[in-house]
Design a protein around this motif. Structure first.
Motif, PDB file in Angstrom:
ATOM      1  N   ARG A 292       0.833  -1.210   0.000  1.00  0.00           N
ATOM      2  CA  ARG A 292       0.000   0.000   0.000  1.00  0.00           C
ATOM      3  C   ARG A 292       0.863   1.253   0.000  1.00  0.00           C
ATOM      4  NH1 ARG A 292      -1.418   3.459   3.660  1.00  0.00           N
ATOM      5  NH2 ARG A 292      -0.534   2.206   5.352  1.00  0.00           N
ATOM      6  N   ARG A 293       1.910   1.277   0.835  1.00  0.00           N
ATOM      7  CA  ARG A 293       2.786   2.450   0.893  1.00  0.00           C
ATOM      8  C   ARG A 293       3.546   2.626  -0.430  1.00  0.00           C
ATOM      9  NH1 ARG A 293       3.869   0.835   6.435  1.00  0.00           N
ATOM     10  NH2 ARG A 293       5.705  -0.307   5.728  1.00  0.00           N
ATOM     11  N   ASP A 294       3.996   1.510  -1.017  1.00  0.00           N
ATOM     12  CA  ASP A 294       4.717   1.600  -2.287  1.00  0.00           C
ATOM     13  C   ASP A 294       3.836   2.163  -3.387  1.00  0.00           C
ATOM     14  OD1 ASP A 294       7.049   0.598  -1.189  1.00  0.00           O
ATOM     15  OD2 ASP A 294       6.598  -1.484  -1.726  1.00  0.00           O
ATOM     16  N   ALA A 295       2.570   1.743  -3.400  1.00  0.00           N
ATOM     17  CA  ALA A 295       1.641   2.260  -4.405  1.00  0.00           C
ATOM     18  C   ALA A 295       1.374   3.744  -4.173  1.00  0.00           C
ATOM     19  CB  ALA A 295       0.332   1.473  -4.363  1.00  0.00           C
ATOM     20  N   GLN A 296       1.324   4.138  -2.918  1.00  0.00           N
ATOM     21  CA  GLN A 296       1.038   5.530  -2.562  1.00  0.00           C
ATOM     22  C   GLN A 296       2.111   6.482  -3.081  1.00  0.00           C
ATOM     23  OE1 GLN A 296       0.290   6.050   1.627  1.00  0.00           O
ATOM     24  NE2 GLN A 296       0.654   8.266   1.563  1.00  0.00           N
ATOM     25  N   VAL A 297       3.378   6.032  -3.064  1.00  0.00           N
ATOM     26  CA  VAL A 297       4.475   6.904  -3.502  1.00  0.00           C
ATOM     27  C   VAL A 297       4.905   6.595  -4.938  1.00  0.00           C
ATOM     28  CG1 VAL A 297       5.319   7.244  -1.162  1.00  0.00           C
ATOM     29  CG2 VAL A 297       6.240   5.363  -2.534  1.00  0.00           C
ATOM     30  N   GLY A 298       4.148   5.726  -5.633  1.00  0.00           N
ATOM     31  CA  GLY A 298       4.415   5.466  -7.041  1.00  0.00           C
ATOM     32  C   GLY A 298       5.651   4.635  -7.308  1.00  0.00           C
ATOM     33  N   ARG A 299       5.912   3.631  -6.472  1.00  0.00           N
ATOM     34  CA  ARG A 299       7.079   2.773  -6.677  1.00  0.00           C
ATOM     35  C   ARG A 299       6.789   1.797  -7.818  1.00  0.00           C
ATOM     36  NH1 ARG A 299      10.902   2.207  -2.550  1.00  0.00           N
ATOM     37  NH2 ARG A 299      11.919   0.819  -4.065  1.00  0.00           N
ATOM     38  N   THR A 300       7.150   2.186  -9.027  1.00  0.00           N
ATOM     39  CA  THR A 300       6.897   1.340 -10.192  1.00  0.00           C
ATOM     40  C   THR A 300       7.845   0.147 -10.276  1.00  0.00           C
ATOM     41  OG1 THR A 300       8.348   2.741 -11.536  1.00  0.00           O
ATOM     42  CG2 THR A 300       5.993   3.284 -11.509  1.00  0.00           C
ATOM     43  N   ASP A 301       8.866   0.120  -9.408  1.00  0.00           N
ATOM     44  CA  ASP A 301       9.796  -1.009  -9.395  1.00  0.00           C
ATOM     45  C   ASP A 301       9.325  -2.130  -8.494  1.00  0.00           C
ATOM     46  OD1 ASP A 301      10.168   0.782  -7.224  1.00  0.00           O
ATOM     47  OD2 ASP A 301      12.117  -0.124  -6.782  1.00  0.00           O
ATOM     48  N   LYS A 302       8.151  -1.989  -7.898  1.00  0.00           N
ATOM     49  CA  LYS A 302       7.625  -2.980  -6.963  1.00  0.00           C
ATOM     50  C   LYS A 302       6.473  -3.744  -7.604  1.00  0.00           C
ATOM     51  CE  LYS A 302      10.214  -1.893  -3.363  1.00  0.00           C
ATOM     52  NZ  LYS A 302      11.105  -2.867  -2.717  1.00  0.00           N
ATOM     53  N   PRO A 303       6.681  -5.028  -7.983  1.00  0.00           N
ATOM     54  CA  PRO A 303       5.641  -5.778  -8.714  1.00  0.00           C
ATOM     55  C   PRO A 303       4.323  -5.916  -7.958  1.00  0.00           C
ATOM     56  CG  PRO A 303       7.771  -6.881  -8.896  1.00  0.00           C
ATOM     57  CD  PRO A 303       7.942  -5.788  -7.879  1.00  0.00           C
TER      58      PRO A 303
ATOM     59  N   ALA B 258       3.031  -3.828  -5.707  1.00  0.00           N
ATOM     60  CA  ALA B 258       2.371  -2.520  -5.733  1.00  0.00           C
ATOM     61  C   ALA B 258       1.807  -2.213  -7.113  1.00  0.00           C
ATOM     62  CB  ALA B 258       3.349  -1.435  -5.304  1.00  0.00           C
ATOM     63  N   ARG B 259       2.469  -2.706  -8.170  1.00  0.00           N
ATOM     64  CA  ARG B 259       1.979  -2.494  -9.539  1.00  0.00           C
ATOM     65  C   ARG B 259       0.764  -3.360  -9.853  1.00  0.00           C
ATOM     66  NH1 ARG B 259       7.503  -3.184 -11.496  1.00  0.00           N
ATOM     67  NH2 ARG B 259       6.778  -5.183 -12.317  1.00  0.00           N
ATOM     68  N   GLY B 260       0.538  -4.391  -9.048  1.00  0.00           N
ATOM     69  CA  GLY B 260      -0.573  -5.292  -9.310  1.00  0.00           C
ATOM     70  C   GLY B 260      -0.218  -6.457 -10.206  1.00  0.00           C
ATOM     71  N   ASP B 261       1.095  -6.711 -10.392  1.00  0.00           N
ATOM     72  CA  ASP B 261       1.512  -7.824 -11.243  1.00  0.00           C
ATOM     73  C   ASP B 261       1.205  -9.179 -10.623  1.00  0.00           C
ATOM     74  OD1 ASP B 261       2.454  -5.829 -12.826  1.00  0.00           O
ATOM     75  OD2 ASP B 261       4.587  -6.256 -12.530  1.00  0.00           O
ATOM     76  N   VAL B 262       1.058  -9.204  -9.320  1.00  0.00           N
ATOM     77  CA  VAL B 262       0.709 -10.436  -8.608  1.00  0.00           C
ATOM     78  C   VAL B 262      -0.179 -10.046  -7.432  1.00  0.00           C
ATOM     79  CG1 VAL B 262       2.767 -10.354  -7.123  1.00  0.00           C
ATOM     80  CG2 VAL B 262       1.633 -12.546  -7.547  1.00  0.00           C
ATOM     81  N   GLY B 263      -1.152 -10.901  -7.149  1.00  0.00           N
ATOM     82  CA  GLY B 263      -2.087 -10.593  -6.076  1.00  0.00           C
ATOM     83  C   GLY B 263      -1.448 -10.654  -4.703  1.00  0.00           C
ATOM     84  N   LEU B 264      -1.994  -9.876  -3.779  1.00  0.00           N
ATOM     85  CA  LEU B 264      -1.459  -9.842  -2.426  1.00  0.00           C
ATOM     86  C   LEU B 264      -1.590 -11.202  -1.743  1.00  0.00           C
ATOM     87  CD1 LEU B 264      -0.108  -7.767  -0.597  1.00  0.00           C
ATOM     88  CD2 LEU B 264      -2.359  -7.220   0.348  1.00  0.00           C
ATOM     89  N   GLY B 265      -2.700 -11.898  -1.982  1.00  0.00           N
ATOM     90  CA  GLY B 265      -2.888 -13.218  -1.399  1.00  0.00           C
ATOM     91  C   GLY B 265      -1.850 -14.213  -1.896  1.00  0.00           C
ATOM     92  N   THR B 266      -1.568 -14.146  -3.188  1.00  0.00           N
ATOM     93  CA  THR B 266      -0.546 -15.030  -3.762  1.00  0.00           C
ATOM     94  C   THR B 266       0.820 -14.731  -3.167  1.00  0.00           C
ATOM     95  OG1 THR B 266      -1.778 -15.177  -5.838  1.00  0.00           O
ATOM     96  CG2 THR B 266       0.550 -15.773  -5.905  1.00  0.00           C
ATOM     97  N   ALA B 267       1.119 -13.447  -2.994  1.00  0.00           N
ATOM     98  CA  ALA B 267       2.408 -13.058  -2.419  1.00  0.00           C
ATOM     99  C   ALA B 267       2.548 -13.581  -0.998  1.00  0.00           C
ATOM    100  CB  ALA B 267       2.552 -11.539  -2.451  1.00  0.00           C
ATOM    101  N   TRP B 268       1.504 -13.445  -0.205  1.00  0.00           N
ATOM    102  CA  TRP B 268       1.575 -13.944   1.169  1.00  0.00           C
ATOM    103  C   TRP B 268       1.729 -15.466   1.204  1.00  0.00           C
ATOM    104  CZ3 TRP B 268       3.125 -11.689   5.147  1.00  0.00           C
ATOM    105  CH2 TRP B 268       2.865 -10.329   5.395  1.00  0.00           C
ATOM    106  N   ALA B 269       1.018 -16.156   0.336  1.00  0.00           N
ATOM    107  CA  ALA B 269       1.141 -17.617   0.283  1.00  0.00           C
ATOM    108  C   ALA B 269       2.562 -18.024  -0.070  1.00  0.00           C
ATOM    109  CB  ALA B 269       0.152 -18.184  -0.726  1.00  0.00           C
ATOM    110  N   ALA B 270       3.170 -17.306  -1.016  1.00  0.00           N
ATOM    111  CA  ALA B 270       4.542 -17.615  -1.415  1.00  0.00           C
ATOM    112  C   ALA B 270       5.523 -17.329  -0.288  1.00  0.00           C
ATOM    113  CB  ALA B 270       4.911 -16.807  -2.655  1.00  0.00           C
ATOM    114  N   ALA B 271       5.328 -16.224   0.410  1.00  0.00           N
ATOM    115  CA  ALA B 271       6.234 -15.867   1.508  1.00  0.00           C
ATOM    116  C   ALA B 271       6.178 -16.898   2.626  1.00  0.00           C
ATOM    117  CB  ALA B 271       5.877 -14.481   2.044  1.00  0.00           C
ATOM    118  N   ILE B 272       4.970 -17.317   2.971  1.00  0.00           N
ATOM    119  CA  ILE B 272       4.816 -18.315   4.050  1.00  0.00           C
ATOM    120  C   ILE B 272       5.368 -19.665   3.608  1.00  0.00           C
ATOM    121  CG2 ILE B 272       3.112 -19.600   5.393  1.00  0.00           C
ATOM    122  CD1 ILE B 272       1.370 -17.023   5.308  1.00  0.00           C
ATOM    123  N   ALA B 273       5.095 -20.044   2.352  1.00  0.00           N
ATOM    124  CA  ALA B 273       5.597 -21.323   1.849  1.00  0.00           C
ATOM    125  C   ALA B 273       7.128 -21.336   1.848  1.00  0.00           C
ATOM    126  CB  ALA B 273       5.065 -21.579   0.441  1.00  0.00           C
TER     127      ALA B 273
END
Length: 282
Positions: free
Chosen positions: A63-74, A76-91
């Motif tokens: 959320r913070r990355d999107a707020q400041v326009g961090r285009t280098d953050k996939p 924040a750009r919406g390239d992958v869903g937040l749920g998928t990211a959390w599942a990958a991090a936990i796995a």
């Protein structure tokens, strides 16, 4: 999972630092004479742990990355869903701890503490005056990964722990400097933000130099002629780290903060690991 999502998760894992830390684990494992198969498991465990830490960091900051326009953050750009990211991090965290368990309960415990420390930074401590603490803890424990993966397992020497902790502080201080303005806009105020660029850079270089001195003198201290026991290879790598530290300081004080400061700090880490591998005293 699509190839786009996989690429996005890899980009969210902070791949550069993740690979450097993994290479450090490999180098320290070689220095500790870890058996080949155990070395492979150790390296894979560290890589999985780093992926977990990196992806969770970007998921929390999306959320913070999107707020400041961090285009280098996939994420924040919406390239992958937040749920998928959390599942990958936990796995990835589960895989890291599972692989560590293969090498022994001692390594499992230390890796669990290091990961918990890193996640605590991502989740809460980055916005506090003690934001450096997770880096001191996790990097301080890091040299013990290799020695606990060896047989018989032992904790790393105190000097190695001190070197890791000092380097961890430097990593934190240099990593956030380029993001101070963005962080200020989103209300993040860790230790480097409170210190300011100049003081944070000086403290980071002090950490690098402290780590270099610890690696230089630690293996030979207590001997009858400690300075005479230091090999030319050790002196050469020590000189290289000092040079990189000075370049880091000059760059930080003369020009605006940039990601190159963090890259120079990681180069120092690789030089210190190479020194350990290159000396029989390690």
């Amino acid at each position: 999972m699509t190839s786009t999502a996989v690429r996005a998760l890899w980009g969210s894992s902070h791949p550069g630092p993740s690979l450097v830390v993994t290479a450090l684990a490999l180098a320290l494992g070689v220095a500790a004479s870890v058996e080949p198969w155990r070395l492979v498991v150790l390296t894979a465990s560290v890589l999985a742990g780093q992926l977990s830490v990196g992806i969770s960091n970007d998921a929390i900051d999306a959320r913070r990355d999107a707020q400041v326009g961090r285009t280098d953050k996939p994420i924040a750009r919406g390239d992958v869903g937040l749920g998928t990211a959390w599942a990958a991090a936990i796995a990835a965290a589960v895989v890291a701890l599972g692989l560590s368990a293969v090498l022994g309960v001692e390594l499992l415990g230390v890796h669990a503490v290091a990961l918990a420390s890193a996640w605590s930074y991502n989740a809460a401590l980055k916005n506090t005056p003690i934001s450096v603490l997770p880096f001191v803890v996790s990097f301080g424990l890091f040299p013990s990964f290799a020695t606990l993966a060896a047989t018989p397992p032992t904790f790393a020497a105190l000097w190695a722990t001190v070197a890791g902790a000092a380097l961890g502080a430097a990593v934190h201080l240099t990593n956030v400097l380029p993001d101070l303005d963005d962080d200020a806009r989103t209300g993040v105020r860790g230790l480097p933000h409170r210190l300011g660029v100049r003081a944070a850079a000086i403290l980071a270089v002090t950490g690098i130099l402290l780590g270099a001195v610890a690696v230089l003198l630690g293996p030979v201290i207590g001997g009858p002629q400690p300075l005479a026991a230091i090999t030319p290879v050790s002196w050469a790598f020590f000189g290289g780290v000092v040079l990189v530290a000075l370049l880091t300081l000059v760059r930080a004080l003369r020009r605006p903060p940039a990601r190159v400061l963090f890259r120079l700090t990681m180069l120092s880490a690789l030089l210190l690991a190479a020194q350990l591998v290159g000396t029989s005293a390690a």
